[in-house]
Design an enzyme around this catalytic site. Structure first.
Site, PDB file in Angstrom:
ATOM      1  N   LEU A 148       0.736  -1.242  -0.087  1.00 25.47           N
ATOM      2  CA  LEU A 148       0.169  -0.139   0.141  1.00 25.47           C
ATOM      3  C   LEU A 148       0.834   1.350   0.187  1.00 25.47           C
ATOM      4  O   LEU A 148       1.744   1.563   0.760  1.00 25.47           O
ATOM      5  CB  LEU A 148      -0.978   0.071   1.087  1.00 25.47           C
ATOM      6  CG  LEU A 148      -1.935  -1.187   1.618  1.00 25.47           C
ATOM      7  CD1 LEU A 148      -2.611  -0.955   2.659  1.00 25.47           C
ATOM      8  CD2 LEU A 148      -2.488  -1.398   0.202  1.00 25.47           C
ATOM      9  N   ALA A 149       0.686   2.000  -1.159  1.00 27.17           N
ATOM     10  CA  ALA A 149       1.422   3.292  -1.103  1.00 27.17           C
ATOM     11  C   ALA A 149       0.827   4.551  -1.874  1.00 27.17           C
ATOM     12  O   ALA A 149       1.356   5.215  -2.611  1.00 27.17           O
ATOM     13  CB  ALA A 149       2.593   2.761  -1.905  1.00 27.17           C
ATOM     14  N   ARG A 188       2.618  14.104   7.162  1.00 28.73           N
ATOM     15  CA  ARG A 188       3.325  14.402   8.346  1.00 28.73           C
ATOM     16  C   ARG A 188       4.859  14.604   7.768  1.00 28.73           C
ATOM     17  O   ARG A 188       5.691  15.132   8.395  1.00 28.73           O
ATOM     18  CB  ARG A 188       3.525  13.517   9.157  1.00 28.73           C
ATOM     19  CG  ARG A 188       2.177  13.719  10.126  1.00 28.73           C
ATOM     20  CD  ARG A 188       1.853  12.654  10.995  1.00 28.73           C
ATOM     21  NE  ARG A 188       1.200  11.255  10.607  1.00 28.73           N
ATOM     22  CZ  ARG A 188       1.218  10.336  11.109  1.00 28.73           C
ATOM     23  NH1 ARG A 188       1.472  10.253  12.189  1.00 28.73           N
ATOM     24  NH2 ARG A 188       0.847   9.385  10.624  1.00 28.73           N
ATOM     25  N   ASP A 233       5.565   2.189   3.719  1.00 30.22           N
ATOM     26  CA  ASP A 233       6.319   3.013   4.596  1.00 30.22           C
ATOM     27  C   ASP A 233       7.105   2.260   5.905  1.00 30.22           C
ATOM     28  O   ASP A 233       7.273   2.638   6.823  1.00 30.22           O
ATOM     29  CB  ASP A 233       5.458   4.119   5.143  1.00 30.22           C
ATOM     30  CG  ASP A 233       4.341   3.512   6.223  1.00 30.22           C
ATOM     31  OD1 ASP A 233       4.098   2.382   6.256  1.00 30.22           O
ATOM     32  OD2 ASP A 233       3.411   4.260   6.558  1.00 30.22           O
ATOM     33  N   ASN A 264      -1.124  -3.709  15.857  1.00 34.20           N
ATOM     34  CA  ASN A 264      -1.003  -4.258  14.518  1.00 34.20           C
ATOM     35  C   ASN A 264       0.071  -3.332  13.614  1.00 34.20           C
ATOM     36  O   ASN A 264       0.161  -2.244  13.681  1.00 34.20           O
ATOM     37  CB  ASN A 264      -2.264  -3.644  13.925  1.00 34.20           C
ATOM     38  CG  ASN A 264      -2.334  -4.070  12.300  1.00 34.20           C
ATOM     39  OD1 ASN A 264      -1.504  -4.778  12.101  1.00 34.20           O
ATOM     40  ND2 ASN A 264      -3.187  -3.399  11.806  1.00 34.20           N
ATOM     41  N   ASN A 303       6.575   7.904   9.764  1.00 34.34           N
ATOM     42  CA  ASN A 303       5.527   9.056   9.244  1.00 34.34           C
ATOM     43  C   ASN A 303       5.903  10.205   9.049  1.00 34.34           C
ATOM     44  O   ASN A 303       5.418  10.991   8.382  1.00 34.34           O
ATOM     45  CB  ASN A 303       4.389   8.847  10.428  1.00 34.34           C
ATOM     46  CG  ASN A 303       3.614   7.394  10.121  1.00 34.34           C
ATOM     47  OD1 ASN A 303       3.108   7.217   9.271  1.00 34.34           O
ATOM     48  ND2 ASN A 303       3.666   6.852  11.448  1.00 34.34           N
ATOM     49  N   TYR A 307      43.854  20.091 -13.871  1.00 38.84           N
ATOM     50  CA  TYR A 307      42.682  19.605 -14.444  1.00 38.84           C
ATOM     51  C   TYR A 307      42.840  18.642 -15.742  1.00 38.84           C
ATOM     52  O   TYR A 307      43.722  19.010 -16.707  1.00 38.84           O
ATOM     53  CB  TYR A 307      41.901  20.849 -14.979  1.00 38.84           C
ATOM     54  CG  TYR A 307      40.540  20.391 -15.693  1.00 38.84           C
ATOM     55  CD1 TYR A 307      39.675  19.650 -15.102  1.00 38.84           C
ATOM     56  CD2 TYR A 307      40.434  20.698 -17.010  1.00 38.84           C
ATOM     57  CE1 TYR A 307      38.550  19.138 -15.596  1.00 38.84           C
ATOM     58  CE2 TYR A 307      39.281  20.227 -17.679  1.00 38.84           C
ATOM     59  CZ  TYR A 307      38.414  19.585 -16.874  1.00 38.84           C
ATOM     60  OH  TYR A 307      37.197  18.973 -17.701  1.00 38.84           O
TER      61      TYR A 307
HETATM   62  C1  UD1 Z   1      -2.599   1.433   9.849  1.00 38.82           C
HETATM   63  C2  UD1 Z   1      -3.516   0.436  10.626  1.00 38.82           C
HETATM   64  C3  UD1 Z   1      -3.210   0.275  11.975  1.00 38.82           C
HETATM   65  C4  UD1 Z   1      -1.661   0.016  12.295  1.00 38.82           C
HETATM   66  C5  UD1 Z   1      -0.707   1.007  11.242  1.00 38.82           C
HETATM   67  C6  UD1 Z   1       0.693   0.385  11.243  1.00 38.82           C
HETATM   68  C7  UD1 Z   1      -5.470   0.629   9.293  1.00 38.82           C
HETATM   69  C8  UD1 Z   1      -7.117   0.950   9.466  1.00 38.82           C
HETATM   70  N1  UD1 Z   1      -4.816   0.998  10.264  1.00 38.82           N
HETATM   71  O1  UD1 Z   1      -2.928   2.511  10.265  1.00 38.82           O
HETATM   72  O2  UD1 Z   1      -3.929  -0.749  12.869  1.00 38.82           O
HETATM   73  O3  UD1 Z   1      -1.169  -0.293  13.357  1.00 38.82           O
HETATM   74  O4  UD1 Z   1      -1.248   0.894  10.014  1.00 38.82           O
HETATM   75  O5  UD1 Z   1       1.553   1.189  10.648  1.00 38.82           O
HETATM   76  O6  UD1 Z   1      -5.372  -0.196   8.534  1.00 38.82           O
HETATM   77  N2  UD1 Z   1      -2.759   3.673   2.454  1.00 38.82           N
HETATM   78  C9  UD1 Z   1      -3.318   3.460   0.974  1.00 38.82           C
HETATM   79  N3  UD1 Z   1      -4.692   4.284   0.752  1.00 38.82           N
HETATM   80  C10 UD1 Z   1      -5.446   4.561   1.574  1.00 38.82           C
HETATM   81  C11 UD1 Z   1      -4.915   4.679   3.117  1.00 38.82           C
HETATM   82  C12 UD1 Z   1      -3.952   4.126   3.265  1.00 38.82           C
HETATM   83  O7  UD1 Z   1      -2.668   3.250   0.051  1.00 38.82           O
HETATM   84  O8  UD1 Z   1      -6.536   4.768   1.471  1.00 38.82           O
HETATM   85  C13 UD1 Z   1      -1.596   3.291   2.761  1.00 38.82           C
HETATM   86  C14 UD1 Z   1      -0.468   4.387   3.237  1.00 38.82           C
HETATM   87  O9  UD1 Z   1       0.029   5.152   2.083  1.00 38.82           O
HETATM   88  C15 UD1 Z   1       0.465   3.526   3.885  1.00 38.82           C
HETATM   89  C16 UD1 Z   1      -0.551   2.741   4.555  1.00 38.82           C
HETATM   90  O10 UD1 Z   1      -1.442   2.383   3.458  1.00 38.82           O
HETATM   91  O11 UD1 Z   1       1.405   3.242   3.442  1.00 38.82           O
HETATM   92  C17 UD1 Z   1      -0.783   2.684   5.967  1.00 38.82           C
HETATM   93  O12 UD1 Z   1      -1.698   3.794   5.853  1.00 38.82           O
HETATM   94  P1  UD1 Z   1      -1.789   4.690   7.154  1.00 38.82           P
HETATM   95  O13 UD1 Z   1      -2.788   5.855   7.022  1.00 38.82           O
HETATM   96  O14 UD1 Z   1      -0.285   5.230   7.537  1.00 38.82           O
HETATM   97  O15 UD1 Z   1      -2.212   3.901   8.196  1.00 38.82           O
HETATM   98  P2  UD1 Z   1      -2.276   4.084   9.751  1.00 38.82           P
HETATM   99  O16 UD1 Z   1      -3.293   5.140  10.253  1.00 38.82           O
HETATM  100  O17 UD1 Z   1      -1.005   4.106  10.381  1.00 38.82           O
HETATM  101 CA    CA Z   2       1.375   4.549   9.127  1.00 39.30          CA
END
Ligand code: UD1
Ligand code: CA
Length: 458
Positions: free
Chosen positions: A9-10, A16, A105, A172, A230, A369
């Site tokens: 997921l990216a 931040r 990440d 998690n 983050n 040079y």
């Molecule tokens: C998420 C988890 C949380 C966990 C944490 C670990 C969920 C609901 N929560 O929270 O339980 O402890 O990761 O780091 O899953 N992303 C997408 N599309 C979206 C949203 C996010 O691609 O619509 C990607 C972000 O770019 C990122 C990753 O998913 O790489 C995690 O998303 P992030 O928003 O950081 O989740 P957390 O709130 O940290």
């Molecule tokens: Ca995160």
């Protein structure tokens, strides 16, 4: 082993980071952050990796251009991690096996940990396995809620957690594996009725449990591994931890580091045994260094191939250059791209080279040079020599044969050839070719006016 596919997921921006570049494209130990989990997924045995992209999608896709095992799936709007995974599933149509889900990440995740988690998952027969960690300060993470018998029942996000749930220290990591059929069948069952109005991927656990399936949690043995980056503070921490791992590996392979804490070696560098690296050096991705070399303080090396027994003296900068064996560079020399030096070449202090080929044993020891030049073997380049390679419009080449002696303060106005065994006298401006075995001399003869100074005084 069942077939394995991964989803990374990216799509998020990474607000931040306070950056115009999205989070996963920031560099960690010389690799863009997204490349680390993708590499871990590949090493864990994934045949296909689907990267979910959104913000700056083209730039993220660009990182993997040409990689046939990587597909990018578009998530136009970031509606949550559950929605992100749903967007990836089209790219896995027809796939049957295990799906690993990672976050873009988490650069510190080791492939060994993923392999361990996959084995745990297969042995247990669980529907979903989640990688967790015990944190002293779990704030911000989703918490793993277990029932009275210790079975995992769900994950609750920080913003949705009750006071009691906030006390839970098992968090998690955002890293899971599950059977593809379970994922395809249940991803649409995720809703968005929560504090953030997002589709939480974590809801898959409670969905599994409600269907009488088991979910298990595997705590990571090293909680650092699941650290999500983050902000820039965590970026620096992740970089430092990865560098530590890289340095350790080199040291275990026989490389000495006077001070590993101030030695910056990016991923993908190869260094031979008995090479010694002094503090403050930076060695960038793609560099190969032989054995028995000494790299003194504050040297920067990028994209170079360096043979055995070379000595790179303090504060030199080497870029995209090739060095044979027993070559000495610096102190304070600058080898620019296209420098190719044979065995036993010596480049001394304040010498700059660019697109230069030098034959065996040739020397340019001081303040010189050399650009766009082909220099034979056994050549001595005197102090202050300059190849005048640029006429303001075009670059021109200087060719110097074997065993030539170039005196100090010589300008070679290119294009020009100096034949082998010739001697160019100090102070000469060479504008026409010098035949082999000749002396080239262009200085104005010296005039001494005897007593001139005395006359001036009176
Ligand atoms: C998420 C988890 C949380 C966990 C944490 C670990 C969920 C609901 N929560 O929270 O339980 O402890 O990761 O780091 O899953 N992303 C997408 N599309 C979206 C949203 C996010 O691609 O619509 C990607 C972000 O770019 C990122 C990753 O998913 O790489 C995690 O998303 P992030 O928003 O950081 O989740 P957390 O709130 O940290
Ligand atoms: Ca995160």
């Amino acid at each position: 082993m069942k077939p394995l596919a991964s989803i990374v997921l990216a799509a998020g921006k990474g607000t931040r980071m306070k950056s115009s570049t999205i989070k996963v494209l920031h560099s960690v130990a010389g690799l863009q952050m997204i490349s680390w989990p993708v590499a871990a997924a590949r090493e864990a045995g994934s045949d296909t990796v689907v990267v979910v992209v959104g913000h700056q999608a083209n730039a993220v896709q660009g990182v993997f251009r040409g990689a046939s095992d990587i597909r990018c799936a578009m998530q136009e709007e970031q509606l949550g991690t559950g929605h992100a995974v749903a967007c990836a599933l089209d790219a896995l149509t027809g796939f049957r096996g295990t799906v690993l889900i990672l976050c873009g990440d988490t650069p510190l995740l080791r492939p060994e940990t993923l392999k361990k988690m996959l084995a745990y998952h297969h042995d247990s027969g669980a529907a979903v396995t989640v990688l967790t960690a015990l944190m002293d300060d779990p704030y911000g993470y989703g918490r793993v809620v277990r029932d009275s018998s210790g079975m995992v029942c769900r994950i609750v996000e920080q913003k949705d957690a009750s006071i009691e749930e906030q006390e839970i220290r098992e968090i998690n990591s955002g890293i899971y594996c599950m059977d593809s059929l379970f994922l395809f069948d249940n991803i649409r069952a995720i809703g968005s009725n929560n504090a953030q109005g997002e589709y939480y991927l974590t809801d898959l656990l409670s969905i599994a449990v409600s269907k009488g399936l088991t979910c298990i949690a595997m705590p990571a043995s090293d909680p650092d591994e699941i650290m999500g980056v983050n902000d820039r503070v965590q970026l620096a921490e992740a970089d430092c931890l990865l560098r530590g791992r890289i340095n350790r590996e080199h040291m275990l392979n026989g490389v000495s580091m006077i001070d590993p804490l101030t030695t910056y070696i990016e991923h993908g560098v190869s260094i031979g045994a008995d090479t010694v690296i002094h503090p403050g050096c930076r060695i960038c991705a793609g560099t190969v260094i032989g054995s028995g070399c000494e790299i003194e303080q504050n040297v920067i090396i990028s994209g170079c191939r360096i043979g055995n027994d070379c000595h790179i003296k303090a504060s030199s900068v080497l870029e995209q250059s090739e060095l044979g064996e027993d070559v000495a560079i610096g102190p304070m020399a600058h080898l620019r791209p296209g420098t190719v030096l044979s065995n036993k070449v010596k480049i001394g202090n304040f010498v700059e080279t660019k697109k230069v080929i030098m034959g065996e044993g040739s020397k340019a020891s001081h303040l010189t040079y050399l650009g766009d030049a082909e220099i034979g073997s056994g050549v001595n380049i005197g102090c202050g020599t300059i190849t005048c390679n640029y006429d303001g419009v075009n670059k021109h080449r200087t060719i110097i044969g074997d065993n030539v002696f170039i005196g100090s303060d010589v300008q070679l106005v290119a294009p020009v050839n100096v034949g082998s065994n010739s001697l160019v006298a100090a102070g000469t401006t060479v504008t026409v070719d010098v035949p082999p075995d000749s002396l080239a001399l262009s200085r104005v003869p010296q005039l001494n006016k005897v007593g001139w100074k005395l006359k001036k005084k009176s």
